[in-house]
Design a protein around this motif. Structure first.
Motif, mmCIF file in Angstrom:
data_model
loop_
_atom_site.group_PDB
_atom_site.id
_atom_site.type_symbol
_atom_site.label_atom_id
_atom_site.label_comp_id
_atom_site.label_asym_id
_atom_site.label_seq_id
_atom_site.Cartn_x
_atom_site.Cartn_y
_atom_site.Cartn_z
ATOM 1 N N ARG A 101 9.569 -2.639 -6.666
ATOM 2 C CA ARG A 101 8.183 -2.170 -6.661
ATOM 3 C C ARG A 101 7.323 -3.081 -5.787
ATOM 4 N NH1 ARG A 101 10.394 -0.338 -11.265
ATOM 5 N NH2 ARG A 101 9.577 1.605 -12.148
ATOM 6 N N LEU A 102 6.290 -2.480 -5.215
ATOM 7 C CA LEU A 102 5.362 -3.220 -4.366
ATOM 8 C C LEU A 102 4.034 -3.372 -5.086
ATOM 9 C CD1 LEU A 102 4.525 -4.442 -1.595
ATOM 10 C CD2 LEU A 102 3.743 -2.134 -0.981
ATOM 11 N N GLU A 103 3.585 -4.617 -5.212
ATOM 12 C CA GLU A 103 2.272 -4.899 -5.769
ATOM 13 C C GLU A 103 1.338 -5.299 -4.628
ATOM 14 O OE1 GLU A 103 2.964 -7.974 -8.609
ATOM 15 O OE2 GLU A 103 3.995 -6.644 -10.039
ATOM 16 N N ILE A 104 0.133 -4.706 -4.613
ATOM 17 C CA ILE A 104 -0.871 -5.022 -3.605
ATOM 18 C C ILE A 104 -1.993 -5.775 -4.295
ATOM 19 C CG2 ILE A 104 -2.411 -4.115 -1.828
ATOM 20 C CD1 ILE A 104 -0.646 -1.664 -1.613
ATOM 21 N N ALA A 105 -2.235 -7.000 -3.855
ATOM 22 C CA ALA A 105 -3.104 -7.925 -4.586
ATOM 23 C C ALA A 105 -4.566 -7.523 -4.565
ATOM 24 C CB ALA A 105 -2.947 -9.335 -4.016
ATOM 25 N N ARG A 106 -5.018 -6.853 -3.514
ATOM 26 C CA ARG A 106 -6.441 -6.536 -3.397
ATOM 27 C C ARG A 106 -6.621 -5.263 -2.597
ATOM 28 N NH1 ARG A 106 -8.983 -8.606 1.671
ATOM 29 N NH2 ARG A 106 -7.224 -8.917 3.084
ATOM 30 N N ARG A 107 -7.826 -4.717 -2.659
ATOM 31 C CA ARG A 107 -8.189 -3.582 -1.815
ATOM 32 C C ARG A 107 -9.168 -4.083 -0.762
ATOM 33 N NH1 ARG A 107 -11.267 2.058 -3.606
ATOM 34 N NH2 ARG A 107 -11.508 2.885 -1.481
ATOM 35 N N GLU A 118 -3.631 7.992 -5.836
ATOM 36 C CA GLU A 118 -2.370 7.437 -6.309
ATOM 37 C C GLU A 118 -1.262 7.790 -5.320
ATOM 38 O OE1 GLU A 118 -1.774 5.465 -8.977
ATOM 39 O OE2 GLU A 118 -3.964 5.406 -9.124
ATOM 40 N N PRO A 119 -0.238 6.941 -5.187
ATOM 41 C CA PRO A 119 0.882 7.298 -4.306
ATOM 42 C C PRO A 119 1.693 8.447 -4.881
ATOM 43 C CG PRO A 119 1.332 5.231 -5.459
ATOM 44 C CD PRO A 119 -0.087 5.602 -5.765
ATOM 45 N N GLY A 120 2.106 9.357 -4.008
ATOM 46 C CA GLY A 120 2.892 10.518 -4.411
ATOM 47 C C GLY A 120 4.327 10.426 -3.965
ATOM 48 N N GLU A 121 4.675 11.202 -2.935
ATOM 49 C CA GLU A 121 6.054 11.269 -2.452
ATOM 50 C C GLU A 121 6.101 10.938 -0.966
ATOM 51 O OE1 GLU A 121 9.772 14.426 -2.863
ATOM 52 O OE2 GLU A 121 7.782 15.211 -2.402
ATOM 53 N N VAL A 149 1.762 4.860 3.474
ATOM 54 C CA VAL A 149 1.267 5.766 2.436
ATOM 55 C C VAL A 149 0.527 4.975 1.360
ATOM 56 C CG1 VAL A 149 1.903 7.401 0.618
ATOM 57 C CG2 VAL A 149 3.040 7.515 2.839
ATOM 58 N N ARG A 150 1.121 3.857 0.933
ATOM 59 C CA ARG A 150 0.500 3.057 -0.115
ATOM 60 C C ARG A 150 -0.863 2.526 0.324
ATOM 61 N NH1 ARG A 150 3.361 0.465 -4.026
ATOM 62 N NH2 ARG A 150 1.251 -0.223 -4.616
ATOM 63 N N MET A 151 -0.967 2.040 1.550
ATOM 64 C CA MET A 151 -2.235 1.505 2.034
ATOM 65 C C MET A 151 -3.268 2.618 2.191
ATOM 66 S SD MET A 151 -1.320 -1.596 4.693
ATOM 67 C CE MET A 151 -0.308 -0.631 5.812
ATOM 68 N N PHE A 152 -2.859 3.746 2.763
ATOM 69 C CA PHE A 152 -3.780 4.873 2.914
ATOM 70 C C PHE A 152 -4.262 5.348 1.546
ATOM 71 C CE2 PHE A 152 -3.305 7.025 7.313
ATOM 72 C CZ PHE A 152 -3.251 5.793 7.934
ATOM 73 N N LEU A 205 -1.428 10.993 -3.009
ATOM 74 C CA LEU A 205 -1.204 11.081 -1.573
ATOM 75 C C LEU A 205 0.282 11.005 -1.275
ATOM 76 C CD1 LEU A 205 -2.373 11.112 1.332
ATOM 77 C CD2 LEU A 205 -2.229 8.610 1.286
ATOM 78 N N SER A 206 0.775 12.031 -0.612
ATOM 79 C CA SER A 206 2.158 12.037 -0.131
ATOM 80 C C SER A 206 2.137 11.954 1.385
ATOM 81 C CB SER A 206 2.894 13.305 -0.582
ATOM 82 O OG SER A 206 3.015 13.342 -1.993
ATOM 83 N N GLY A 207 3.226 11.462 1.935
ATOM 84 C CA GLY A 207 3.315 11.330 3.378
ATOM 85 C C GLY A 207 4.635 11.834 3.900
ATOM 86 N N LEU A 208 4.600 12.373 5.110
ATOM 87 C CA LEU A 208 5.809 12.820 5.796
ATOM 88 C C LEU A 208 5.908 12.089 7.130
ATOM 89 C CD1 LEU A 208 7.270 16.358 6.187
ATOM 90 C CD2 LEU A 208 6.871 14.984 8.233
#
Length: 327
Positions: free
Chosen positions: A292-298, A258-261, A248-251, A222-225
């Motif tokens: 870097r960003l770590e996200i502990a849970r979904r 996976e995160p893109g650009e 973008v990361r949350m979406f 997933l990329s975002g603008l």
């Protein structure tokens, strides 16, 4: 204006131009040296250009945190989580020690009541006094209101009373709809969250600067603008680019991607004339590091994230650079 002139040729530079942040510093230099000097809404004055683009790779959990000055990413994250609630009152932000929206209602309070009150005392009263917060802490239908509750009006069929409309109890939740469309129809070109509601601009304390988000799925990424109609490059940008990447990361996590650009597009990109010291200091610094960003849970939904879910690692910025905010 001679008082804001800077000898940018004498400022520091590095032979390593691979770090993403050089895009930002080069844009800052370009605007300060060649931007159009203009009178702006705040009366402070700016140097600005129309149209700019920056790109950032979000792979491997990388995040666009400026290293040439400290960015208070938790404050920006709290703001983004607040947007996602749809709340438009600063009370919950002030209760968390987040003051980035306080200046606008404070300015209105001083202007309309003639009362001189410090920002600290105003914020304390907003938190302590719910009635005061309701009267003076609301910003109008800003960002979050448009994102999760865009007003919809339906015609009312009453004989002899043509042209009547009724507001739906709940408006359009753009955020929820985009998350669903990313899962169900990833190839769509309509993954958009829009904040520029023309009918309600005059009711907002500040019309949306980061106004349009669009998302793009390819190869499981997933990329975002972000299109930002107005960007304070010296102060606001650091929060704007972080928040867009965070979204973008949350979406991506919610949609199983996976995160893109991240692509950032600025409309009126400017530096305030009273930010000369900031510009000089920052252009003299060299970017470094890869936070870097770590996200502990979904969480169950995009609306259930908490500040405790986010941790930044490998972030060693240079010192914070303060500068006045133009209201």
């Amino acid at each position: 204006m001679a008082s804001t002139a800077i000898d940018t040729d004498s400022l520091g530079a590095s032979s390593d131009r691979t770090h993403w942040e050089w895009q930002y510093l080069d844009l800052m230099r370009r605007i300060w040296e060649h931007g159009d000097e203009r009178v702006d809404r705040t009366g402070v004055g700016t140097r600005s250009i129309l149209g700019a683009e920056l790109r950032f790779d979000l792979a491997d959990n990388r995040m666009p945190l400026l290293s040439t000055k400290r960015v208070f990413w938790k404050t920006a994250t709290r703001e983004m989580l607040w947007f996602l609630t749809g709340d438009t009152n600063i009370r919950s932000l002030c209760a968390q020690g987040v003051e980035i929206w306080t200046d606008w209602p404070l300015d209105r309070y001083r202007r309309e009541t003639g009362t001189e009150i410090s920002r600290e005392d105003f914020s304390k009263r907003v938190v302590a006094d719910e009635a005061f917060a309701q009267a003076w802490g609301d910003l109008g239908p800003v960002y979050g209101k448009q994102w999760v509750d865009w007003a919809v009006y339906e015609p009312v069929a009453i004989e002899g009373h043509e042209g009547l409309f009724r507001k739906r109890p709940k408006g359009v939740n753009q955020v929820a709809e985009v998350v669903a469309s990313l899962r169900d129809n990833p190839g769509s070109r309509r993954h958009i969250v829009e904040g520029w509601n023309v009918a309600e601009l005059n009711a907002m304390a500040l019309p949306p600067c980061h106004k349009t988000y669009q998302f793009h799925v390819a190869d499981g990424k997933l990329s975002g603008l972000l299109y930002q109609r107005s960007c304070d490059l010296g102060l606001g940008f650091a929060f704007n680019i972080w928040s867009a990447a965070l979204l973008v990361r949350m979406f991506a996590q919610q949609a199983g991607l996976e995160p893109g650009e991240l692509v950032w597009v600025g409309g009126d990109v400017h530096l305030y004339l009273n930010h000369a010291a900031l510009v000089e200091e920052q252009l003299g610094r060299t970017p470094s590091g890869a936070p870097r960003l770590e996200i502990a849970r979904r969480p169950e939904s995009i609306f259930d994230y908490r500040i405790e879910d986010f941790t930044v690692v490998d972030y060693t910025p240079q010192a914070h650079i303060s500068a006045p905010v133009a209201v």
